[in-house]
Design an enzyme around this catalytic site. Structure first.
Site, PDB file in Angstrom:
ATOM      1  N   LYS A   1      33.482  66.048   3.806  1.00 32.11           N
ATOM      2  CA  LYS A   1      34.887  66.445   3.813  1.00 32.11           C
ATOM      3  C   LYS A   1      35.285  66.834   2.391  1.00 32.11           C
ATOM      4  O   LYS A   1      34.937  66.134   1.428  1.00 32.11           O
ATOM      5  CB  LYS A   1      35.766  65.303   4.302  1.00 32.11           C
ATOM      6  CG  LYS A   1      35.557  64.932   5.768  1.00 32.11           C
ATOM      7  CD  LYS A   1      36.129  65.979   6.708  1.00 32.11           C
ATOM      8  CE  LYS A   1      36.037  65.534   8.153  1.00 32.11           C
ATOM      9  NZ  LYS A   1      36.635  66.503   9.090  1.00 32.11           N
TER      10      LYS A   1
ATOM     11  N   ASP B   1      36.632  76.081  13.513  1.00 30.56           N
ATOM     12  CA  ASP B   1      36.780  74.893  14.349  1.00 30.56           C
ATOM     13  C   ASP B   1      38.147  74.948  15.020  1.00 30.56           C
ATOM     14  O   ASP B   1      38.297  75.454  16.129  1.00 30.56           O
ATOM     15  CB  ASP B   1      36.616  73.643  13.477  1.00 30.56           C
ATOM     16  CG  ASP B   1      36.852  72.330  14.215  1.00 30.56           C
ATOM     17  OD1 ASP B   1      37.113  72.349  15.429  1.00 30.56           O
ATOM     18  OD2 ASP B   1      36.790  71.265  13.575  1.00 30.56           O
TER      19      ASP B   1
ATOM     20  N   LYS C   1      33.979  72.004  20.316  1.00 35.53           N
ATOM     21  CA  LYS C   1      34.339  70.645  20.740  1.00 35.53           C
ATOM     22  C   LYS C   1      34.975  70.757  22.127  1.00 35.53           C
ATOM     23  O   LYS C   1      36.040  71.371  22.261  1.00 35.53           O
ATOM     24  CB  LYS C   1      35.345  70.015  19.773  1.00 35.53           C
ATOM     25  CG  LYS C   1      34.797  69.738  18.389  1.00 35.53           C
ATOM     26  CD  LYS C   1      35.882  69.187  17.479  1.00 35.53           C
ATOM     27  CE  LYS C   1      35.346  68.938  16.070  1.00 35.53           C
ATOM     28  NZ  LYS C   1      36.419  68.614  15.117  1.00 35.53           N
TER      29      LYS C   1
ATOM     30  N   GLU D   1      33.509  74.800   6.809  1.00 33.49           N
ATOM     31  CA  GLU D   1      34.193  74.722   8.090  1.00 33.49           C
ATOM     32  C   GLU D   1      35.708  74.773   7.893  1.00 33.49           C
ATOM     33  O   GLU D   1      36.266  74.009   7.120  1.00 33.49           O
ATOM     34  CB  GLU D   1      33.797  73.422   8.802  1.00 33.49           C
ATOM     35  CG  GLU D   1      34.346  73.285  10.207  1.00 33.49           C
ATOM     36  CD  GLU D   1      33.906  71.990  10.869  1.00 33.49           C
ATOM     37  OE1 GLU D   1      34.324  71.763  12.012  1.00 33.49           O
ATOM     38  OE2 GLU D   1      33.169  71.205  10.250  1.00 33.49           O
TER      39      GLU D   1
ATOM     40  N   ASP E   1      33.531  70.547   5.122  1.00 32.90           N
ATOM     41  CA  ASP E   1      34.627  70.694   6.084  1.00 32.90           C
ATOM     42  C   ASP E   1      35.950  70.543   5.346  1.00 32.90           C
ATOM     43  O   ASP E   1      36.256  69.487   4.788  1.00 32.90           O
ATOM     44  CB  ASP E   1      34.508  69.631   7.180  1.00 32.90           C
ATOM     45  CG  ASP E   1      35.552  69.802   8.272  1.00 32.90           C
ATOM     46  OD1 ASP E   1      36.337  70.764   8.205  1.00 32.90           O
ATOM     47  OD2 ASP E   1      35.581  68.965   9.187  1.00 32.90           O
TER      48      ASP E   1
END
Length: 369
Positions: A164, A239, A263, A214, A189
């Site tokens: 992250k 995402d 997802k 991401e 991300d």
């Protein structure tokens, strides 16, 4: 034929082994709604609503999902019978959005369908792989803690590490991680923490040879990501921007990304996830399956989905013990040699430990036909 006789919602609360921090939120206590559906023939299927307690990832929360399930979605499916779980989204089409609530409900239908057919969820979805590579996420923390965590995951065999990041915790952070782990497959991300005006800063990330960055820009953006991708070498992975197969098609046509994270909970369920997979396969765009700090129920569904051929990148699929002292499925999901085996038993391939489920549930609602 699937006709639901009874639906049970478990209001589950579980505690992560340690707090997790992204650019948007820090949390340790994780709430879920677990869906148990029983059809007229007594076959039971399980689903999981993966929304968070606050609307930091999408606009949905556990409370809004409960409202939608109780007042709209469950009454709608109790009135209908289905020959295939892909019919469920059509029955719920009249209710706008609320994809995570819909996904948790639809998942239980997929589980029932596969169990009734006597096939694994992998087979029901068209999956081909018997094992899938495991990846893991490292949250923002003091550098030494992050380095120790990465070292442990590398020893355990995880095939890629996701870090992250956010402005101010990005370039120097990744420089140090790369100094200690020059060859480990890394991705970053950003959870929409940058703007297009940060392009020069984002370009500096090219030096670290990341697998991808991401969702660097806004969670509802496709156009600005297109401009960013033209100016950086690192592949952009979308995402939050991809909530449907139509979104995926538009992003591909615009050139907004080179990778898509699928997802099921974010896109409304496995049916929509399959459509996105097929579009990406047609355009030779790699996909991978993201995680939502789920229990073993969602993890099992994600594992089956990840067995499809276009899932070419290790997903957020890790051992149950990575997050929980005890999971609610038996056996616990485990990584071995960098891979997780895809179950071959009927349905999702794991059984729910109802004792642990009930022990951690603050409330149970039952809805009957």
């Amino acid at each position: 034929m699937i006709q639901i006789k009874q639906l049970t919602l478990y209001h589950l609360s579980m505690r992560l082994k340690k707090p997790f921090k992204s650019s948007l939120e820090t949390f340790q206590d994780r709430k879920f709604i677990i869906v148990e559906a029983a059809d007229q023939e007594g076959v039971t299927g399980w689903g999981e609503v993966s929304a968070f307690s606050s609307p930091w990832y999408t606009e949905e929360t556990t409370e809004t999902c409960y409202h939608m399930l109780k007042d709209f979605l469950i009454p709608a499916v109790l009135r209908e019978s289905f020959t295939h779980p892909s019919e469920v989204p059509e029955a719920l089409r009249g209710f706008k959005g609320n994809r995570m609530a819909k996904a948790g409900l639809e998942a239980a239908f997929w589980d029932i369908y596969a169990r009734k057919k006597g096939i694994s969820l992998r087979e029901a979805l068209g999956g081909v792989k018997t094992e899938v590579p495991a990846g893991v996420v490292v949250g923002l923390a003091p550098l030494d803690d992050m380095l120790q965590e990465i070292e442990q995951y590398v020893k355990e065999g995880y095939q890629r590490i996701k870090i992250k990041i956010q402005p101010g915790q990005d370039i120097e952070l990744l420089k140090e991680i790369r100094r200690h782990f020059p060859k480990v497959p890394l991705m970053a991300d950003a959870n929409s923490s940058y703007e297009l005006k940060d392009i020069s800063r984002i370009k500096e990330l090219d030096a670290f040879k990341l697998m991808m960055i991401e969702q660097p820009l806004a969670d509802d953006d496709i156009v600005d990501h297109r401009h960013l991708q033209k100016h950086i070498k690192t592949s952009i992975c979308l995402d939050e921007s991809i909530r449907s197969a139509a979104d995926a098609r538009k992003a591909i046509e615009l050139g907004s990304c080179k990778i898509i994270n699928i997802k099921p909970s974010r896109v409304g369920g496995l049916t929509e996830a399959l459509k996105i997979h097929d579009i990406c396969k047609e355009h030779q765009m790699p996909v991978w399956c993201g995680g939502m700090f789920e229990t073993g129920i969602s993890r099992a569904h994600n594992l089956a989905l990840s067995s499809l051929p276009q899932f070419l990148i290790p997903g957020d699929l890790s051992s149950s013990s990575r997050y929980w002292e005890e999971d609610i499925v038996k056996p616990e999901i485990r990584i071995e040699g960098g891979y997780i085996q895809v179950p071959t038993l009927p349905g999702m391939g794991f059984e729910v430990d109802t004792h642990i489920l009930r022990k951690n549930s603050s409330k149970i609602d039952v809805f009957k036909q």
